[in-house]
Design an enzyme around this catalytic site. Sequence first.
Site, PDB file in Angstrom:
ATOM      1  N   LYS A   1     100.376  19.871 -50.843  1.00 33.11           N
ATOM      2  CA  LYS A   1     101.313  21.007 -50.771  1.00 33.11           C
ATOM      3  C   LYS A   1     101.887  21.093 -49.358  1.00 33.11           C
ATOM      4  O   LYS A   1     101.173  20.863 -48.361  1.00 33.11           O
ATOM      5  CB  LYS A   1     100.545  22.274 -51.120  1.00 33.11           C
ATOM      6  CG  LYS A   1     101.369  23.554 -51.198  1.00 33.11           C
ATOM      7  CD  LYS A   1     100.454  24.718 -51.616  1.00 33.11           C
ATOM      8  CE  LYS A   1     101.227  26.017 -51.762  1.00 33.11           C
ATOM      9  NZ  LYS A   1     100.337  27.138 -52.117  1.00 33.11           N
TER      10      LYS A   1
ATOM     11  N   SER B   1     102.046  29.983 -55.715  1.00 29.59           N
ATOM     12  CA  SER B   1     102.992  29.264 -54.892  1.00 29.59           C
ATOM     13  C   SER B   1     102.819  27.736 -54.963  1.00 29.59           C
ATOM     14  O   SER B   1     103.702  27.012 -54.496  1.00 29.59           O
ATOM     15  CB  SER B   1     102.881  29.712 -53.438  1.00 29.59           C
ATOM     16  OG  SER B   1     101.592  29.543 -52.962  1.00 29.59           O
TER      17      SER B   1
ATOM     18  N   SER C   1      97.470  31.370 -56.091  1.00 31.18           N
ATOM     19  CA  SER C   1      98.499  30.346 -55.972  1.00 31.18           C
ATOM     20  C   SER C   1      98.132  28.944 -56.414  1.00 31.18           C
ATOM     21  O   SER C   1      99.000  28.080 -56.440  1.00 31.18           O
ATOM     22  CB  SER C   1      99.011  30.289 -54.534  1.00 31.18           C
ATOM     23  OG  SER C   1      99.827  31.407 -54.294  1.00 31.18           O
TER      24      SER C   1
END
Lengths: 476, 107
Positions: free
Chosen positions: A68, A143, A167
């Site tokens: 990420k 996210s 997330s």
Amino acid sequence: MRQGLDGRRFSSRELVEAHLARIASLDSDLGAFLHVDADGALQATDAHDVKGPADAAPPLAGIPIAVKDNICTAGQPTTCASRLLEGYRPPYDATAVSRLRQAGAILIGKTNLDEFAMGSSCENSAFHATRNPIDARRVPGGSSGGSAAAVAVGEVPAALGSDTGGSIRQPAAFCGVVGLKPTYGRVSRYGLVAFASSLDQIGSLARDVDDAAILLEAIAGPDPNDATAATRPMPSLGGAGTALAGRVFGLPREYMGADLDEGVAGALSRAVAAIEGAGGTVREISLPTTAAAISAYYLIATAEASSNLARFDGVRFGQRRGDPDEGLLAMYEQTRSAGFGTEVKRRIILGTYALSAGYHDATYLRAQKVRTVIRKDFHDAFEAVEAIVTPTTPTVAFRLGDKVADPVSMYMSDIFTVPGSLAGLPAVSLPCGTSEGLPVGLQIIADRFDEPRLLDLARSVEAVLPVRNGQPGVNG
Amino acid sequence: MSTGSKPSGAAPSDLTAADVLQIARLARLRLDEEDVERLRHEMAAILAHFTALAQVVAEGVRPTAQVLDVEESGRGDTARPGLSRDDALAAAPDQDAGQFRVPRVLG
């Protein structure tokens, strides 16, 4: 893939090339990646392929993994999906990243996220929104939406994400993959761009519990570079999953109320029936402070975020703005105002408000006390049950654009994941069925540092669930 | 907070544009009139939703600042290698003689 590599059916280079080809063919529509490092990845495969016949290569050696984009990768872009960090290349690796490199994993690229990890849909990325792999009109969740989507379509077998209020777990549920958040402190936060320091954790996304566990085990453990990393080592997370007969789960009644979509409730009931059919017990429990958790979370997380994001001022890094003749303050204001997106600014404002004199006691301090009560709720629950099961999210993946104009509605998609975050507990989301053709996630929460039990139960539950997310691997 | 004295715990619907601008100033954010108005409404809606916090019985409860219950996380004061100056300056928007250069502090 491990067997294929060890049995020399294919090389790491071939494996990575196949994944790069898959990314090239799928990602212009899917949008999971912000940056693909084809050259670096292929170069790294040589180190694996040059070795002699593998006796026992470490589990991740030669395997492509995505990271990420709020996790620092030295010399590679790390933008946090923000204009403010466009072009930024950190001078160091996050601890989780250096451990992956040490394990021989091939870092293939950086995945999309909501800006600075603030969001539940990936729509807050400054660059582009990622699409839900099952229905491109819908969000992948956030996210860590990029990581979840990339794993779901087989662009990578596994990826790192980060989870502050859900997330990792929520996008895993929306995309039909496994998302694993460890106990707070299990994985070093060194190199994870901080959103909320008392809540953030790096975790793993993969297509099954085994792979998620392997990835977590590779990155977890004490780290002198992170004073909030637990000093106790991570125990081995391997194992076959013991039988469910006699195991006791709790299902909190507060999670099965009016907020829960009917289709999701149905999928959850079928999952519970499967657990009970295998001899497990699922009993109703109460987590009385659940209703206040989302409020406590958004006050604490935004307060911490307002402090953490103060470092983005254009002094040492980032896209600096402002005419030098207008002075230093103008530089701060213009850099931040031009660089941060709407949601980030909203949360900074909320957090600054919560910490400011005159409001602090009624908001932030109050939220911290509620947090203590929430921790106690869980502590009491774990006296009676081994693990807690819940739906991961109140709905299936919503449509792009549906919640962008309504922050409260967006925040509500975290109601089931936030309590576990506040208590610092390990939790995993597994695909457990579908509703309206879209994946539904089952969340399992265990007590702090109880990852071995969590993963043991998760494996066993995965084996009896009505759906297994068996995406074919790139090489079959 | 704002220039008049505001009692602590004032209702979120009392949040004025001046309050939002003051918060923005604290956060080093520049907001235009439209932003201020939008944020004022959004903040009011979000904070109104947080009334659930007030329902929780929390008498005598100690606040949780961090969940790890770490008591002592210091180490001995021995020097360890850090980021080199070149690495630290590598992403600098502006630098001079090995230092970050920024506009003057005015007024």
